[in-house]
Scaffold this active site. Sequence first.
Site, PDB file in Angstrom:
ATOM      1  N   TYR A   1      10.151  14.200  -0.658  1.00 21.59           N
ATOM      2  CA  TYR A   1       8.947  13.374  -0.759  1.00 21.59           C
ATOM      3  C   TYR A   1       7.788  14.183  -1.343  1.00 21.59           C
ATOM      4  O   TYR A   1       7.078  13.722  -2.246  1.00 21.59           O
ATOM      5  CB  TYR A   1       8.583  12.861   0.634  1.00 21.59           C
ATOM      6  CG  TYR A   1       7.253  12.158   0.706  1.00 21.59           C
ATOM      7  CD1 TYR A   1       7.109  10.833   0.294  1.00 21.59           C
ATOM      8  CD2 TYR A   1       6.127  12.818   1.215  1.00 21.59           C
ATOM      9  CE1 TYR A   1       5.892  10.187   0.372  1.00 21.59           C
ATOM     10  CE2 TYR A   1       4.901  12.176   1.300  1.00 21.59           C
ATOM     11  CZ  TYR A   1       4.789  10.860   0.872  1.00 21.59           C
ATOM     12  OH  TYR A   1       3.573  10.223   0.947  1.00 21.59           O
TER      13      TYR A   1
ATOM     14  N   SER B   1      -0.753  12.534  -1.972  1.00 24.78           N
ATOM     15  CA  SER B   1      -0.558  12.971  -0.592  1.00 24.78           C
ATOM     16  C   SER B   1      -0.797  14.470  -0.494  1.00 24.78           C
ATOM     17  O   SER B   1      -0.546  15.212  -1.461  1.00 24.78           O
ATOM     18  CB  SER B   1       0.868  12.652  -0.126  1.00 24.78           C
ATOM     19  OG  SER B   1       1.141  13.252   1.126  1.00 24.78           O
TER      20      SER B   1
END
Length: 253
Positions: free
Chosen positions: A157, A144
């Site tokens: 995250y 990501s």
Amino acid sequence: MKDAFGAPQSLLVLGGASEIGLATARRLIARRTRRVHLAGRPSPALDAAAAELSGLGADVHVTAFDALDPGSHEEVLGKVFAEGDIDMVLLAFGVLGDQARDEQEPLSAVRVASTNYTGAVSSSLVCGAALQRQGHGSLVVLSSVAGERARRENFIYGSSKAGLDAFTQGLGDALHPCGVHVMAVRPGFVRGRMTAHLPPAPFATTPEAVAEAIEGGLRRRSEVIWVPGRLRPVMAALRHLPRPLFRHLTAAR
């Protein structure tokens, strides 16, 4: 084995009900992929995914797999590879978590880290070793852009994805001499179930766009791809911003 066009004929999706995983499987089945293994926690969503892909003409196998149970990974994934060579493994599982809650409940934060990093490391090593024994194949890992630089709003995250991204690059270097291709995929904000409760972000993308980029990356044997591609220069700039300025910019989002 991949066909003469470099398209995988067999696919293993870790996180079998993942929207990106399913979008990629659909795209590859429309080309030349014929055997698909969906590995994930038993659920109606996983069963529905298997039924859909079967309807597209694929030979679909469902395997019970839990990212949070690394002790089972060698046995579970070993059985998949024992059924025949796998041309492509797509690591598509992960959880976003709830930053505000996770800061207050450390065990919730640990669950995010354990799923996105520890579970991914375990399953990637198992699959990487199996691909190495085959002497061919691709391991595609969903990273990501959040891993490029931790932001206040999602640093739990983001830190898990940063660790996974670094691990993926190292594993790619380790497996390169063996003929195994490893590719990290760095999507931006992906519109889907996991982000439905969040406001749209700049450079948002879709599972279908990520799947298209993955297919292109496979053909080129890319080691890192960004989705959309224009995120590469944007994140390069953000990565080198002085920390006070970066903190000010990201605090507003």
